[in-house]
Design a protein around this motif. Sequence first.
Motif, PDB file in Angstrom:
ATOM      1  N   UNK A  17     -86.582 -55.815  31.176  1.00 52.31           N
ATOM      2  CA  UNK A  17     -86.331 -55.110  29.925  1.00 52.31           C
ATOM      3  C   UNK A  17     -87.071 -53.789  29.969  1.00 52.31           C
ATOM      4  N   UNK A  18     -86.472 -52.750  29.377  1.00 50.22           N
ATOM      5  CA  UNK A  18     -87.138 -51.455  29.385  1.00 50.22           C
ATOM      6  C   UNK A  18     -87.443 -50.999  27.972  1.00 50.22           C
ATOM      7  N   UNK A  19     -88.499 -50.212  27.863  1.00 45.43           N
ATOM      8  CA  UNK A  19     -88.948 -49.632  26.599  1.00 45.43           C
ATOM      9  C   UNK A  19     -87.821 -48.800  25.999  1.00 45.43           C
ATOM     10  N   UNK A  34     -95.884 -47.891  34.422  1.00 44.73           N
ATOM     11  CA  UNK A  34     -95.864 -49.333  34.663  1.00 44.73           C
ATOM     12  C   UNK A  34     -95.505 -50.155  33.431  1.00 44.73           C
ATOM     13  N   UNK A  35     -95.564 -49.580  32.245  1.00 43.89           N
ATOM     14  CA  UNK A  35     -95.200 -50.357  31.063  1.00 43.89           C
ATOM     15  C   UNK A  35     -93.825 -49.997  30.499  1.00 43.89           C
ATOM     16  N   UNK A  36     -93.076 -49.130  31.160  1.00 43.22           N
ATOM     17  CA  UNK A  36     -91.737 -48.803  30.668  1.00 43.22           C
ATOM     18  C   UNK A  36     -90.750 -49.918  30.968  1.00 43.22           C
ATOM     19  N   UNK A  59     -84.852 -53.202  25.656  1.00 42.04           N
ATOM     20  CA  UNK A  59     -83.457 -53.538  25.937  1.00 42.04           C
ATOM     21  C   UNK A  59     -83.353 -54.039  27.365  1.00 42.04           C
ATOM     22  N   UNK A  60     -82.406 -54.970  27.571  1.00 41.37           N
ATOM     23  CA  UNK A  60     -82.251 -55.597  28.883  1.00 41.37           C
ATOM     24  C   UNK A  60     -81.552 -54.661  29.845  1.00 41.37           C
ATOM     25  N   UNK A  61     -82.097 -54.542  31.053  1.00 39.20           N
ATOM     26  CA  UNK A  61     -81.485 -53.707  32.075  1.00 39.20           C
ATOM     27  C   UNK A  61     -80.895 -54.528  33.217  1.00 39.20           C
TER      28      UNK A  61
END
Length: 62
Positions: A17-19, A34-36, A59-61
Amino acid sequence: MADRYKTGEKAPANGTYEFDGLTDGRKESNPTEEETQIKLESGETFPPLRSNQEPAYWKKVN
């Protein structure tokens, strides 16, 4: 638009998942590289951004 999940919700599926912004509407919080993206397993809780502990959308990538 892809489904968005916020800090405190449970991941619906395993994946990366991404920010996707802060829950207060800001996107320019400058998360670290590293936290994105985070990896979660189904049922794990979406975290806040580690650097500032602010609630975030994810959101899911894949």
